[in-house]
Design an enzyme around this catalytic site. Sequence first.
Site, PDB file in Angstrom:
ATOM      1  N   GLY A 215       0.821  -1.203   0.000  1.00  0.00           N
ATOM      2  CA  GLY A 215       0.000   0.000   0.000  1.00  0.00           C
ATOM      3  C   GLY A 215       0.857   1.255   0.000  1.00  0.00           C
ATOM      4  N   SER A 216       0.373   2.281   0.656  1.00  0.00           N
ATOM      5  CA  SER A 216       1.028   3.586   0.580  1.00  0.00           C
ATOM      6  C   SER A 216       2.354   3.671   1.322  1.00  0.00           C
ATOM      7  CB  SER A 216       0.080   4.676   1.099  1.00  0.00           C
ATOM      8  OG  SER A 216      -0.967   4.885   0.178  1.00  0.00           O
ATOM      9  N   THR A 217       2.703   2.659   2.110  1.00  0.00           N
ATOM     10  CA  THR A 217       4.047   2.670   2.696  1.00  0.00           C
ATOM     11  C   THR A 217       5.105   2.589   1.600  1.00  0.00           C
ATOM     12  OG1 THR A 217       4.049   0.260   3.025  1.00  0.00           O
ATOM     13  CG2 THR A 217       3.272   1.628   4.854  1.00  0.00           C
TER      14      THR A 217
END
Length: 498
Positions: A215-217
């Site tokens: 995801g956005s990590t």
Amino acid sequence: MNRCVRHAAVFCVLLLAAVLANTARVQVVEAGRFNGNPANHRIALGRYLQPRGDILVGAERVTGSRATGGRLRYERTYREGPLYAPVTGFASQTYGTTLLEGTEDGLLSGTSSALASTPLWDELTRARQRGGDVHTTIDQAAQRAAFDGLAGRRGAVAAIDPVTGRILALVSSPSYDPGLLSGTGPAVNAAWSRLNDDPAQPMLDRAIRQTYPPGSTFKVVTAAAALQQGLVRDVNAPTDSPDPYRLQGTLVDLTNESDGCEDASVYDAFRISCNTVFAKLGTDLGPHGVVDQAQLFGFNDTGLRIPAGVAKSTMDTTMGPDQVALSSIGQFDTTATPLQMAMVAAAVGNGGRLMRPYLVDRVTNHNGLTVVSQHPSLLHQAVSARTAGQLQQLMEAVVTHGTGGNAAIPGVVVGGKTGTAQHGVGNTGTPYAWFISYARPASAEHAAVAVAVVVEDAEARRADISGGGNAAPIARAVMQAVLSSPQPTGEFSPPSGN
């Protein structure tokens, strides 16, 4: 000597030579094959003839041995087995060994030549040494904080000392008691079946053996590529990024959960986690730009061992523009272990230097003498020191003015990145909540701890804030535990420079 006696003597000498040759064949040439034969019960009997060496966390022995009263004289015991199962694995008289019990089996069982005080003599006499003790790098308080933070929810935590690569915590939840598998008999067989049939997969080491869409990590990696390759020179400058963003070659529009993403600067886009900005950055960089940077952080590495093997974190190397855009926000086919994402945070917190992670600090023999030791080593220079400083600015803004406020620690500099990973057919599955972070005392140059947390069954809306709500408090507890723990002696000092 008459002829008959002479012929008989020669025949006897030939027979003796044949017997000696066959004995040498069996005991030397074929020894390995006979030792590995499952029908050879002497191997199993000898293996459990004496207590096994122990695995230690700090000064505490988290394993032991107990007398069985049977032919297999000793079996393994575990102290707080579920807490340390992702570190120790199990040593079973029925099902073999896993994780440290497996990779360090020769040292723990006493069969390794490294333990021998007189190696040649011991090899000739086949004398069995007493097992050695394996001293791990795990921080007891950090391990407990991670375990308690997950509280039985499906997920995992990995924590690393960024400066040395020492693994400070490895937790997988739900867990299991390895002691249930130690011996033999119906109870052990029933426990094995029950654990393997459990849909929650308690024996899966999610910290190093399970991969998830990050995801956005993953935007940390995309931002690193954009900064390192000069696509972005000023993190505060507006970007030419529409909202929504049309994926190239498709009719699909990518949107954001946050407002204010149109033409947002990288600083603001990272802070509030704008998908459109980072998808466009990835497209502009091209597949090699993002993939090459990801590989410097450890992605696509099939040989990482800690010493147990770590599942490969992947980023596809053959993608079209729309797939690159999705991969750049941690979706499409991009996957990562929690350990991998802790490595990303660690490299940023360590000035761009990614140290090789390791779990075993040293091995001592039964006299307490060190026979094997591990030393810090550089895995990759992931980014330059300058780029690392810019990434730190971005990650610290997430905690002070963005979606990661739940990771803040008073008096400590904390950098972080939230993430929510979509999965399932049509992204219908409950999102995975991610949070990666590092922490350093305000007076320190390098981070003291880097953490990655993933919660599989996070009950949250599909927004990055869920990572801040579900995973960030766990990361904060782990970081606080490490910062409060006494530092190990002989701490490694990194060389200066980029």
